[in-house]
Design a protein around this motif. Sequence first.
Motif, PDB file in Angstrom:
ATOM      1  N   THR A  16       0.846  -1.191   0.000  1.00  0.00           N
ATOM      2  CA  THR A  16       0.000   0.000   0.000  1.00  0.00           C
ATOM      3  C   THR A  16       0.880   1.238   0.000  1.00  0.00           C
ATOM      4  N   ILE A  17       0.548   2.139  -0.963  1.00  0.00           N
ATOM      5  CA  ILE A  17       1.256   3.408  -1.021  1.00  0.00           C
ATOM      6  C   ILE A  17       0.257   4.500  -0.741  1.00  0.00           C
ATOM      7  N   ARG A  18       0.584   5.348   0.215  1.00  0.00           N
ATOM      8  CA  ARG A  18      -0.335   6.435   0.564  1.00  0.00           C
ATOM      9  C   ARG A  18       0.409   7.764   0.524  1.00  0.00           C
ATOM     10  N   SER A  74       8.513  10.896   1.098  1.00  0.00           N
ATOM     11  CA  SER A  74       7.682  11.016   2.304  1.00  0.00           C
ATOM     12  C   SER A  74       6.329  10.397   2.001  1.00  0.00           C
ATOM     13  N   GLN A  76       3.737   7.169   2.828  1.00  0.00           N
ATOM     14  CA  GLN A  76       3.752   5.848   3.420  1.00  0.00           C
ATOM     15  C   GLN A  76       3.855   4.787   2.338  1.00  0.00           C
ATOM     16  N   ILE A  77       4.809   3.882   2.502  1.00  0.00           N
ATOM     17  CA  ILE A  77       4.882   2.709   1.638  1.00  0.00           C
ATOM     18  C   ILE A  77       4.930   1.511   2.580  1.00  0.00           C
ATOM     19  N   ALA A  78       3.995   0.591   2.459  1.00  0.00           N
ATOM     20  CA  ALA A  78       4.003  -0.561   3.349  1.00  0.00           C
ATOM     21  C   ALA A  78       3.949  -1.838   2.538  1.00  0.00           C
ATOM     22  N   ARG A  82       4.377  -3.681   6.613  1.00  0.00           N
ATOM     23  CA  ARG A  82       5.619  -3.189   7.213  1.00  0.00           C
ATOM     24  C   ARG A  82       6.043  -1.902   6.481  1.00  0.00           C
ATOM     25  N   ASP A  83       6.266  -0.859   7.248  1.00  0.00           N
ATOM     26  CA  ASP A  83       6.611   0.433   6.635  1.00  0.00           C
ATOM     27  C   ASP A  83       8.008   0.373   6.015  1.00  0.00           C
ATOM     28  N   LEU A  84       8.121   0.824   4.756  1.00  0.00           N
ATOM     29  CA  LEU A  84       9.410   0.749   4.074  1.00  0.00           C
ATOM     30  C   LEU A  84      10.194   2.054   4.148  1.00  0.00           C
ATOM     31  N   ILE A  85       9.447   3.159   4.334  1.00  0.00           N
ATOM     32  CA  ILE A  85      10.134   4.461   4.292  1.00  0.00           C
ATOM     33  C   ILE A  85      11.077   4.639   5.467  1.00  0.00           C
ATOM     34  N   GLY A  86      10.693   4.129   6.610  1.00  0.00           N
ATOM     35  CA  GLY A  86      11.532   4.297   7.784  1.00  0.00           C
ATOM     36  C   GLY A  86      12.556   3.181   7.964  1.00  0.00           C
TER      37      GLY A  86
END
Lengths: 330, 308, 510
Positions: A16-18, A74, A76-78, A82-86
């Motif tokens: 999911t990309i937000r 910036s 959200q990519i999950a 699981r979050d990928l950006i951080g």
Amino acid sequence: MSCPAPIAALAPDLLTIRNLRVHFPGQTGEVLAVDGVDLTLRAGEIVGLVGESGSGKSVTAMSILRLVPGARSSGQIALEGRDLIGLGAAEMRALRGDRIGMVFQNPMTSLNPAYTIGNQLIEAVRLHRPLGRGAARKLALTRLAEVGLTDAARVFTSYPHELSGGMRQRAMIAMAMICAPALLIADEPTTALGVTTQAQILHLLDRLRREHGTAILLITHDLAVVAAICDRVAVMYAGSVVEEAPSDDLIDRPRHPYTRALIEAIPSETGDRRRLYSIPGAALMRPDAQACAFAPRCATASERCRAARPPLITSGARGLRCWHPLEVSP
Amino acid sequence: MIGNVIGRLLQVLPTLFGVLVLVFAMTHVLPGDPARLIAGPEATDAEVAGLRADLGLDQPVGAQFITYLSNLSRGEMGRSLHSNRPVVDELAARLPRTLILTGLALAIMISLGLAAGIISAIKPDSLRDHLLTGLSLTGISVPLFWLGLMLVLVFSYHLRWLPTGGTSSLRGYILPAVTLGLGAAAMLARLMRSSLLDIIHQDYIRTARAKGAREAVVIGRHALRNALIPAVTLIGLEAGILLGGAVIVETIFSINGIGRYLVQSIQYRDYPATQGAVLVIAVIFITVNLLTDLSYGLLDPRQRRGAA
Amino acid sequence: MKHNDQRSLMKALFATSVIALTPISAMAEGDLTVGLSAIATRLDAQQLVTGSADAIASSLIYDTLVIRDAKGAFRPGVAETWEVAPDGKSLRFTIRDGATFHDGTPITAAAVKALFDSTLDPANNSLGSGAYKPYVDGVALAGDRTVVFTLKYPYAAALALFAIPSGGIQSPGSLGAQKLNEAKAVVGSGPYRVADWVPGDSLTLEANPDYWGAKPAFDHIILREIPENESRLLALETGEVGVINNVPATSLPTLQDTPGVQVQTFPSTRIQYLGFNTKIPLLSDKRVRQALNYAIDRDAVVNTILAGVANPATSFVSSNAWGHADVGTYPYDPDKARALLQEAGVAAGSKLELAVPEAYLPGGRQIGELLQANFNAIGLDTTINRYEWSTFQGVMEAHKGYEAYLLGWASVTGDADRSLTPFSALGITVNFANYDNPQVFDWVKEAAGQTDPALRKAIYRKVQEQLKEDAPWAPLAEIRYAIGTAAGLSGVFVDHNGVLVLRDAIQAAP
């Protein structure tokens, strides 16, 4: 193939990309390449990401793996929740090539000319799997056979320059699929290939997702490719998604003026090809989000389009970013 | 590959013959009589005439060349007019010194040049990149002669760590090799930097990253190997340039190698010695070229002929 | 380059960089290391070149029949006593008893005769024979210990011929092998013998324990070639060598201020001169040649350009050669020079070419430029043609149209005869001036055969006065040779031919 079964309709969300925004440092301050993309992929689903060059589709795809040099993302990519950006650099590396595979546009330049195909495949395995050379070799040969390279042993010992374009792309796909990833990102995988080979590669991708349940994010500028194998399509324009729909729906009943222009550019049966440049003007990134980015090129644009940016409105399986959607003919 | 090498070696023979004819013609066209030069400024005409006859210089030039060639075909290079010793012996005594000198210089060039180039390319426009770029610009533009004397001043005169020259121990080669190798290292560093920067933007580097390779592997395994191809060209060329620079460095550091021998032999119009030295240098040059070409094949499979 | 080679080179580099951290050592105790601008290429005395680097080594390896000391005086060598016949037509040498060659065989009168017979044999093409052939008619034995040289005509300077390097006494049995110029073939007679020879690099000599004279002061004398001036100076300053030769004038002041180092300069028979081709129209007029003499600022040459390494020249024959007469040179007088040019009808702006072998002559470049300025100041238009030494020789011989040229000459015998005879005929090589005065040529011949020293000197004075008047050559400076030695070292000198003589070197006890 023109009517793929909605096998992933009930599958869980894989990616999911937000509100993804990607900035580049430029000569005169930061440049915005991706301006608020929302996208969802379910397991085993093929989603097409369509747009002109410069629309931000490739940057979006590569940002998932953080492969854009110098870019800052910036939003959200999950992946699988699981979050990928951080993610830390090491964790990101662990993901690359393992859970997410990637295939690029030009198979000639995307393989290292200095090493054999086998060597590069084995490297890909051993980066993520604690396998010996023998076992890695066996897996590599299996994958090469899987992607339709009948003479896998010969291809294994060959250098990239010794193979045809189609064979190279198959090898590239075998390498991306080597760890059976949950997601395969294919960035214009057929653009550099001949027509016959294009069809074969698309067929191969479709087969692989059936066999491995791998979701595929297919980046392309060509709606014909989308029509061939995609379950759903997101159309990008100037850094954001302007329309999203199941691919049959989108092609039969486009609602965004830009989507319709793209569809009209698909070559007809007679070979009469009306290209994308039939849309007047060129796509420009909008530094201000206070207008519809497509408005300057849009035949139906109004004052409103130039004054305010339309929001992405989701309804059922479809999403749309337009103040003046086209009428859906019954 | 072996057949290829033999073929290349056979092609070399006409080149060497051409070199010989050219050098023979050029040395004989130069004004200056070896007999008078050897006999010294205070020699009388009678002394010079005697020496000229003794050296066989009273023979016609064509006859001298034919004599030279027939000797050469038997593996003899004649005797030096100046020292009356066999040229083969004189060259054999000097060749190792030049090879050690240029070999060490090449090692310095390769190790420093590659390291500096890689460090610069990994973080372009960083402080250390600018520092190294500045250093390599200096390295390229500093004259050998000046650099050599400065190194002697610092390391021999002030610090007294190393001798001012000579070949009695390997230590004597350190300063000359550094003098010779630094400029070449600077060239290589600049080439490696630009070559690596170019390659880092190649698609297959992105592929390597997409596979999940660590940056060290991406650079070390995927980028470096391909960046080495232009580097090998430069190293091959530089090996020749280093041989030329050896002439100066051998003089500053009192290393009696092939370079200085060549200069002295030309000054004395010592024809057999000049011929011999040029022949040896030509053979080294050709060998280096051959090795360079062969290493392309090792580094770049696209250059390999007859590969599966 | 193969990978393994690369790796081993790297290892070597690493190893040497570790060794490098230990400080350098000077010479071993009891040894003397000498840094030379050029090192001997020939050790065969019959084939070596007088006045060259060869002579430095040969003066250690070989004794001559008589040996000259720092002042040029003759002292006994292989010959214990000697005698010049009253008619000047023969010399008689009595060979020392008990002296041996380096291989242990005794040095006999028969051996000396055999050696000189071989030197004089035309078939041998001995380079050194040129010094003897014009004078020596034959060699004979007179009893067991005496050799007699008969001369073609009375030659007053004959004794000096037996002190030059070409007269080095070597074993006649070794001659064939000597010519091959290999260290092991050398069988000499001097205080040091060859231990190791790396041609073009270094020559290690060891003390000859059987030497008849005083025991050699050093266990070893190591001659090293250090061609680059700066490197040679630094090697002395760092103590790597104890002696260096050919210190350039520009480095003298610095070296003099360096602690632990002493600088010495020695007179020579070398004259640096400006020659005029008397066969070209402009310079065929004596008044023009005299005018150019007046135009030269000799004081600037000697005291500015060659400061410390030159004395003023007072004749074409060096003041250090026997037979020199202080006839003086033309004073610096540009007005007089202009007047003479006018008298001779030379138009202002006449062109003059000056050939200069720059690197070969001390201060060559600066002297050339000074002369150009001097000549332009009296209204000429002077061009400098610069040459490398080896080219210069060829150009002067091949091209007869050269005009003025800068050159040097030394009398290797230390006698005026050798300063004048090579110039005293038309068509011989060093008479580039094409000087042609039969009267002077006759005087020179007459002087060579005159055995009365006073009469001989009188003839040479006439010659030198006439040379000043005719002015085919303008003497500029007498060259001094500068050497540097470590403090405490003495007995080292440079002879009149510029040869560094090391055989009497002694290190004072610290």
